[in-house]
Enzyme design. Structure first.
Site, PDB file in Angstrom:
ATOM      1  N   SER A   1      -6.185   5.065  10.276  1.00 28.56           N
ATOM      2  CA  SER A   1      -8.042   5.359  11.482  1.00 28.56           C
ATOM      3  C   SER A   1      -8.429   4.023  12.361  1.00 28.56           C
ATOM      4  O   SER A   1      -8.856   3.389  13.564  1.00 28.56           O
ATOM      5  CB  SER A   1      -8.772   5.658  10.474  1.00 28.56           C
ATOM      6  OG  SER A   1     -10.091   6.419  11.495  1.00 28.56           O
ATOM      7  N   LEU A   2      -8.109   2.679  12.134  1.00 33.28           N
ATOM      8  CA  LEU A   2      -8.597   1.984  12.065  1.00 33.28           C
ATOM      9  C   LEU A   2      -8.035   1.241  13.460  1.00 33.28           C
ATOM     10  O   LEU A   2      -8.420   0.313  13.846  1.00 33.28           O
ATOM     11  CB  LEU A   2      -8.467   0.123  10.948  1.00 33.28           C
ATOM     12  CG  LEU A   2      -8.632  -1.043  11.070  1.00 33.28           C
ATOM     13  CD1 LEU A   2     -10.195  -1.068  11.418  1.00 33.28           C
ATOM     14  CD2 LEU A   2      -8.316  -1.963   9.881  1.00 33.28           C
TER      15      LEU A   2
ATOM     16  N   ARG B   1       2.441   6.114  -2.843  1.00 35.91           N
ATOM     17  CA  ARG B   1       3.358   6.425  -3.577  1.00 35.91           C
ATOM     18  C   ARG B   1       3.083   6.734  -5.252  1.00 35.91           C
ATOM     19  O   ARG B   1       3.487   7.974  -5.540  1.00 35.91           O
ATOM     20  CB  ARG B   1       4.851   6.302  -3.532  1.00 35.91           C
ATOM     21  CG  ARG B   1       6.168   6.633  -4.289  1.00 35.91           C
ATOM     22  CD  ARG B   1       7.354   6.193  -4.199  1.00 35.91           C
ATOM     23  NE  ARG B   1       7.516   5.573  -3.461  1.00 35.91           N
ATOM     24  CZ  ARG B   1       8.248   4.479  -4.209  1.00 35.91           C
ATOM     25  NH1 ARG B   1       8.547   4.984  -5.754  1.00 35.91           N
ATOM     26  NH2 ARG B   1       8.188   3.516  -4.509  1.00 35.91           N
TER      27      ARG B   1
ATOM     28  N   THR C   1      -9.100   2.019   6.573  1.00 39.08           N
ATOM     29  CA  THR C   1      -8.384   0.951   6.533  1.00 39.08           C
ATOM     30  C   THR C   1      -7.563   1.244   7.142  1.00 39.08           C
ATOM     31  O   THR C   1      -6.367   0.216   7.064  1.00 39.08           O
ATOM     32  CB  THR C   1      -9.126  -0.293   5.374  1.00 39.08           C
ATOM     33  OG1 THR C   1      -8.443   0.740   4.573  1.00 39.08           O
ATOM     34  CG2 THR C   1     -10.231  -0.723   4.890  1.00 39.08           C
TER      35      THR C   1
ATOM     36  N   ASP D   1      -5.182   9.334   4.450  1.00 32.02           N
ATOM     37  CA  ASP D   1      -5.712  10.086   6.093  1.00 32.02           C
ATOM     38  C   ASP D   1      -3.854  11.337   6.083  1.00 32.02           C
ATOM     39  O   ASP D   1      -3.070  11.033   5.551  1.00 32.02           O
ATOM     40  CB  ASP D   1      -5.373   9.469   6.866  1.00 32.02           C
ATOM     41  CG  ASP D   1      -4.201   8.711   6.537  1.00 32.02           C
ATOM     42  OD1 ASP D   1      -3.361   8.966   6.688  1.00 32.02           O
ATOM     43  OD2 ASP D   1      -5.069   7.029   7.510  1.00 32.02           O
TER      44      ASP D   1
ATOM     45  N   ASP E   1       0.942  -0.825  -0.134  1.00 30.00           N
ATOM     46  CA  ASP E   1       0.470  -0.268   0.039  1.00 30.00           C
ATOM     47  C   ASP E   1       0.959   1.399  -0.329  1.00 30.00           C
ATOM     48  O   ASP E   1       0.592   2.499  -0.334  1.00 30.00           O
ATOM     49  CB  ASP E   1      -0.837  -0.307   1.221  1.00 30.00           C
ATOM     50  CG  ASP E   1      -2.142  -1.204   1.147  1.00 30.00           C
ATOM     51  OD1 ASP E   1      -2.797  -1.483   0.022  1.00 30.00           O
ATOM     52  OD2 ASP E   1      -2.712  -1.123   2.190  1.00 30.00           O
TER      53      ASP E   1
END
Length: 291
Positions: A190-191, A80, A187, A146, A75
């Site tokens: 924050s998760l 990027r 996901t 985020d 991820d």
């Protein structure tokens, strides 16, 4: 001619054979490949691969002029790659060669047999919401996951005065930090701070405090068109601003403003995409516990 940019992780040693197969599948007379100098050198030195490249990608974060971007990694690599195309309509295909991979939902071994669909047009694209971040009126960038305001000292909290819309006071968060995320980012960080999950098709922002010093401060879902303005107070007069993993240091007192971006990211899928399936595979969502 298909112009394809490869943006890769530095940690692909375990995927030497998959890389060889991928580059072989892309070795077509109607394909022009591009990558940065570092990845081209790594292919030659570590994997002994010397594919035909039409050119090198610019070393800065300037926009790309290609038809597709292939993200090779996890991820972090996908984020990027996404930063290079936020202001364009270029679709990004994430091939997971990392670990969990929420954004790169398809593993490289699954994608290889489906790669011809890229050239036959048998793919779908999904638009993901982005957020725009300004500090004291100066644009800092756009994010897919985020933006987090974090303390720098481990032994003390920070206070974050938070306003919504045109100046409506929401709360003064006393906490370790505050996360503003997109549905895609629900996901991510924050998760881990006990925020709720949101389907990627949602058009909302999520406000999640990190270790708040109050039992009444819970994660809050906001409508997409509502601006969030935050001002930090901290003991050492500085704080961290983290945009999709990219960290900057700012003095306290500046105004951090987060709004919905006019741009969107096009995520490419080689097969029908279902977020519920991703939850089941990646988070073992609803897995039976009595078996």
């Amino acid at each position: 001619m298909y112009r394809i940019a490869l943006i890769a992780s530095q940690y692909l040693t375990a995927h030497a054979e998959h890389l060889r197969e991928l580059l072989s599948a892309l070795d077509r007379p109607d394909v022009a490949l591009y990558c940065d100098h570092a990845f081209q050198a790594e292919l030659a030195e570590e994997f002994h691969l010397t594919p035909r490249f039409a050119g090198a990608l610019p070393s800065d974060m300037s926009p790309l002029d290609v038809d597709f971007v292939l993200s090779l990694g996890g991820d972090g690599t996908f984020l990027r790659a996404a930063r290079r195309v936020f202001a364009s309509e270029i679709p990004v295909l994430g091939l997971n060669m990392g670990r969990l991979g929420f954004l790169t939902d398809m593993g490289i071994e699954e994608a290889l047999p489906l790669l011809p669909r890229l050239f036959s047009g048998e793919y779908t694209t999904e638009r993901r919401m982005l957020l725009s971040v300004d500090v004291d009126g100066v644009h800092q960038g756009e994010i897919l996951n985020d933006v987090a305001l974090l303390k720098r000292e481990t032994g003390s909290m920070i206070a974050i005065r938070t306003l919504l819309g045109e100046g409506d006071h929401l709360a003064n968060y006393e906490c370790d930090g505050l996360i503003v995320s997109t549905p895609s980012g629900s996901t991510a960080y924050s998760l881990s701070a006990y925020g709720p999950l949101m389907m990627p098709q949602c058009r909302n922002m999520l406000l999640t405090p990190i270790a708040p010093h109050s039992l009444t401060m819970r994660p809050l879902v906001l409508p997409e068109d509502l601006a969030v303005e935050m001002t930090v107070t901290a003991r050492n007069n500085t704080f961290l601003l983290v945009l999709d993993g990219q960290t900057k240091i700012f003095p306290t007192g500046v105004k951090v403003r987060v709004t919905k971006s006019p741009n969107q990211l096009r995520v490419l899928h080689l097969r029908p995409y279902c977020f519920a399936d991703t939850l089941r595979r990646k988070l073992l969502w609803g897995a039976p516990v009595r078996e």
